[in-house]
Design a protein around this motif. Structure first.
Motif, PDB file in Angstrom:
ATOM      1  N   GLN A  91      28.378  39.471   1.912  1.00  0.00           N
ATOM      2  CA  GLN A  91      29.070  39.397   0.623  1.00  0.00           C
ATOM      3  C   GLN A  91      29.615  37.992   0.359  1.00  0.00           C
ATOM      4  O   GLN A  91      29.569  37.494  -0.766  1.00  0.00           O
ATOM      5  CB  GLN A  91      30.227  40.405   0.583  1.00  0.00           C
ATOM      6  CG  GLN A  91      29.794  41.863   0.488  1.00  0.00           C
ATOM      7  CD  GLN A  91      29.675  42.543   1.845  1.00  0.00           C
ATOM      8  OE1 GLN A  91      29.259  41.926   2.813  1.00  0.00           O
ATOM      9  NE2 GLN A  91      30.037  43.806   1.907  1.00  0.00           N
ATOM     10  N   ILE A  92      30.159  37.364   1.414  1.00  0.00           N
ATOM     11  CA  ILE A  92      30.687  36.001   1.286  1.00  0.00           C
ATOM     12  C   ILE A  92      29.529  35.021   1.099  1.00  0.00           C
ATOM     13  O   ILE A  92      29.568  34.143   0.229  1.00  0.00           O
ATOM     14  CB  ILE A  92      31.491  35.611   2.550  1.00  0.00           C
ATOM     15  CG1 ILE A  92      32.696  36.540   2.752  1.00  0.00           C
ATOM     16  CG2 ILE A  92      31.909  34.140   2.500  1.00  0.00           C
ATOM     17  CD1 ILE A  92      33.820  36.364   1.787  1.00  0.00           C
ATOM     18  N   ARG A  93      28.480  35.172   1.897  1.00  0.00           N
ATOM     19  CA  ARG A  93      27.364  34.227   1.849  1.00  0.00           C
ATOM     20  C   ARG A  93      26.611  34.284   0.526  1.00  0.00           C
ATOM     21  O   ARG A  93      25.940  33.334   0.147  1.00  0.00           O
ATOM     22  CB  ARG A  93      26.406  34.480   3.032  1.00  0.00           C
ATOM     23  CG  ARG A  93      27.065  34.302   4.380  1.00  0.00           C
ATOM     24  CD  ARG A  93      26.057  34.212   5.512  1.00  0.00           C
ATOM     25  NE  ARG A  93      25.446  35.467   5.868  1.00  0.00           N
ATOM     26  CZ  ARG A  93      25.938  36.358   6.737  1.00  0.00           C
ATOM     27  NH1 ARG A  93      27.085  36.108   7.336  1.00  0.00           N
ATOM     28  NH2 ARG A  93      25.288  37.467   7.021  1.00  0.00           N
ATOM     29  N   ASN A  94      26.706  35.399  -0.172  1.00  0.00           N
ATOM     30  CA  ASN A  94      26.074  35.507  -1.489  1.00  0.00           C
ATOM     31  C   ASN A  94      26.837  34.725  -2.558  1.00  0.00           C
ATOM     32  O   ASN A  94      26.315  34.520  -3.654  1.00  0.00           O
ATOM     33  CB  ASN A  94      25.978  36.982  -1.904  1.00  0.00           C
ATOM     34  CG  ASN A  94      24.823  37.697  -1.236  1.00  0.00           C
ATOM     35  OD1 ASN A  94      23.879  37.064  -0.765  1.00  0.00           O
ATOM     36  ND2 ASN A  94      24.884  39.018  -1.184  1.00  0.00           N
ATOM     37  N   ARG A  95      28.065  34.325  -2.269  1.00  0.00           N
ATOM     38  CA  ARG A  95      28.874  33.586  -3.251  1.00  0.00           C
ATOM     39  C   ARG A  95      29.199  32.165  -2.782  1.00  0.00           C
ATOM     40  O   ARG A  95      29.269  31.233  -3.586  1.00  0.00           O
ATOM     41  CB  ARG A  95      30.203  34.297  -3.523  1.00  0.00           C
ATOM     42  CG  ARG A  95      30.097  35.661  -4.146  1.00  0.00           C
ATOM     43  CD  ARG A  95      29.600  35.659  -5.570  1.00  0.00           C
ATOM     44  NE  ARG A  95      30.483  35.012  -6.517  1.00  0.00           N
ATOM     45  CZ  ARG A  95      30.167  34.797  -7.792  1.00  0.00           C
ATOM     46  NH1 ARG A  95      28.990  35.191  -8.250  1.00  0.00           N
ATOM     47  NH2 ARG A  95      31.002  34.194  -8.611  1.00  0.00           N
ATOM     48  N   GLY A 127      31.915  28.955  -5.602  1.00  0.00           N
ATOM     49  CA  GLY A 127      31.768  30.347  -5.178  1.00  0.00           C
ATOM     50  C   GLY A 127      33.070  31.120  -5.226  1.00  0.00           C
ATOM     51  O   GLY A 127      33.083  32.336  -5.391  1.00  0.00           O
ATOM     52  N   GLY A 128      34.177  30.420  -5.024  1.00  0.00           N
ATOM     53  CA  GLY A 128      35.493  31.053  -5.136  1.00  0.00           C
ATOM     54  C   GLY A 128      35.960  31.802  -3.907  1.00  0.00           C
ATOM     55  O   GLY A 128      37.047  32.385  -3.912  1.00  0.00           O
ATOM     56  N   THR A 129      35.165  31.802  -2.830  1.00  0.00           N
ATOM     57  CA  THR A 129      35.527  32.634  -1.673  1.00  0.00           C
ATOM     58  C   THR A 129      36.735  32.080  -0.915  1.00  0.00           C
ATOM     59  O   THR A 129      37.374  32.813  -0.166  1.00  0.00           O
ATOM     60  CB  THR A 129      34.337  32.800  -0.701  1.00  0.00           C
ATOM     61  OG1 THR A 129      33.832  31.507  -0.368  1.00  0.00           O
ATOM     62  CG2 THR A 129      33.243  33.623  -1.352  1.00  0.00           C
ATOM     63  N   THR A 173      23.322  32.103   1.256  1.00  0.00           N
ATOM     64  CA  THR A 173      22.174  33.015   1.336  1.00  0.00           C
ATOM     65  C   THR A 173      20.872  32.277   1.025  1.00  0.00           C
ATOM     66  O   THR A 173      19.846  32.502   1.683  1.00  0.00           O
ATOM     67  CB  THR A 173      22.370  34.181   0.342  1.00  0.00           C
ATOM     68  OG1 THR A 173      23.544  34.883   0.716  1.00  0.00           O
ATOM     69  CG2 THR A 173      21.191  35.147   0.351  1.00  0.00           C
TER      70      THR A 173
END
Lengths: 286, 162
Positions: free
Chosen positions: A104-108, A31-33, A78
């Motif tokens: 936004q974080i949970r989507n990645r 995810g890269g977060t 998500t």
């Protein structure tokens, strides 16, 4: 941003070969977060970033197989939160995934990335410990399955060896009725890292499994088989005594900016009692 | 030692338009949107995924474009704040932001709009709690949260009446 080479393998064999060849100079990207933040602030300086998102063998879904629910290496928070099977059998994992960062974080962000990043405050680690998750990894010597309690080692450190990467996380479906809950302490309601994380499950046989994090180098898993914690009729004092014993491994850092050690220890007791109450209620509801 | 190219060609759709571009591998999607494609509506602010000013939609989901490498957007459909208006007319959501006085200094608004747009696409009748949760990743230093929430709810109501 610092420079690095970017590789986008399409097969697991290629990904493993890249990670083996470059060893600690390579960083896998899901995810890269966490990784992109590290690349920008130079807390990590890999020569090669290996993007795993085109690897055909790595799934981004959740599958049922052999008495397990299998979370793919690319499955994002998500999708864990939205999955009916996760919500039914592993509600505390959905609760933990639901408080990671922002939408936004949970989507990645992926669950696999969350455990590989190795933060002692990782939200999904306590529920994975309580539910007895097994981490499936692939590497140069083939595949192996690691209980999550052995996979998690310390801050930023996992049991992964050179060339290995996580391919899936297996959650064994519960064989007994159980109630479980996840809770955490943060400084504010929104986007924040936890000062205490805690997950608990109680089952119909009276066994309580409890995992707590952000109060030591890694999250700890403890078990109470006395039946006191799972007993709705047991007094709050009796439960507090048992909980105190279970929290003996807590060793909060005095250097953390998020919360002092005494406060974390005190809140561990509060969160423990609350989550236990929720878990017992959920068990009673069936 | 292999020499990897420092840039790669990618293809993506931005606001409905197909784009074939060469991007540096160490550039974020945010960098490319602003500097290579000239779409400066998306804002750069905290660069660590906490403020939401850089929020765009990637394949229908709100993401922080500062935490995504541009190469990761290869093949994706990206919507930025510039993609909300049609034929020079503001969207209903944008109109409500103006009508409710939700736009103060304006810096966070593109991100707020994109997070709200993603919410409404999946939930046509959000509650106040739904709006708060959907916008929890978007900070407003003017603290215009009340008006922003009202604007999102008003847009949902207006859309339902249409």
């Amino acid at each position: 941003m610092q420079t690095f080479a970017y590789e986008r393998p399409t097969t697991l064999a290629e990904a493993v070969a890249l990670l083996e060849r470059h060893g600690p100079d390579a960083r896998p990207l899901a995810g890269g977060t966490d990784l992109v933040i590290g690349l920008r602030d130079r807390s990590v300086s890999p020569a090669v970033v290996v993007d795993l998102k085109r690897v055909a063998e790595l799934c981004s879904d959740i599958r049922a197989a052999d008495g397990c629910l299998v979370i793919g290496a690319r499955t994002v928070m998500t999708d864990v939160i939205a999955d009916e099977r996760v919500r039914r059998h592993f509600p505390a994992l959905a609760e933990a995934a639901n408080v990671v960062g922002s939408i936004q974080i949970r989507n990645r962000a992926t669950v696999a990335g969350n455990i590989c990043n190795g933060s002692p405050a990782a939200d999904t680690t306590p529920p994975l410990l309580v539910y007895g998750a097994v981490v499936v990894v692939a590497g140069p010597a083939g595949s192996r399955r690691i209980p999550i309690d052995d996979f998690v080692v310390g801050p930023g450190v996992t049991d992964l060896r050179r060339g290995e990467l996580v391919t899936a996380i297996e959650l064994p479906l519960p064989t007994a009725h159980q109630g479980s809950a996840y809770t955490r302490l943060t400084r504010r309601r929104g986007t924040d890292l936890a000062s205490v994380t805690l997950c608990v499950s109680v089952d119909e046989a009276g066994v309580t499994r409890l995992a707590y994090g952000s109060v030591g180098p890694r999250a700890f898993l403890v078990t109470d088989e006395s039946g006191v914690l799972a007993d709705p009729a047991a007094s709050a004092e009796a439960k507090a005594t048992v909980l105190d014993g279970l929290f003996a491994a807590a060793s909060p850092s005095p250097r953390s900016l998020r919360a002092g050690p005494e406060y974390r220890r005190a809140m561990l007791r509060v969160l423990g009692a609350r989550a236990l109450q929720t878990a017992v209620e959920r068990l009673a509801k069936g | 030692m292999t020499t990897m190219p420092s840039s790669l060609p990618i293809e993506l759709t931005v606001n409905g338009r197909r784009r074939s571009i060469e991007v540096e591998v160490n550039h974020t999607l945010l960098d490319v949107l602003r500097d290579d494609l000239g779409l400066a509506g998306t804002k750069e602010c905290c660069d660590v995924g906490e403020c939401g000013a850089c929020t765009v939609e990637v394949d229908g989901r709100a993401v922080n474009s500062c935490l995504m490498l541009a190469v990761e957007a290869d093949g994706a459909a990206v919507t930025t704040v510039e993609g909300l208006a049609t034929d020079g007319r503001l969207s209903l959501l944008q109109d409500e932001f103006l009508a409710k006085g939700a736009v103060q200094c304006g810096f966070c608004i593109p991100g707020q709009l994109m997070a709200a747009h993603a919410l409404l696409a999946g939930n046509a009748h959000p509650s106040v709690a739904d709006v708060h949760e959907a916008l929890a990743g978007n900070l407003c230093r003017c603290a215009g949260y009340e008006q922003i929430t009202e604007a999102v709810l008003a847009a949902a109501a207006a859309e339902a009446e249409r």
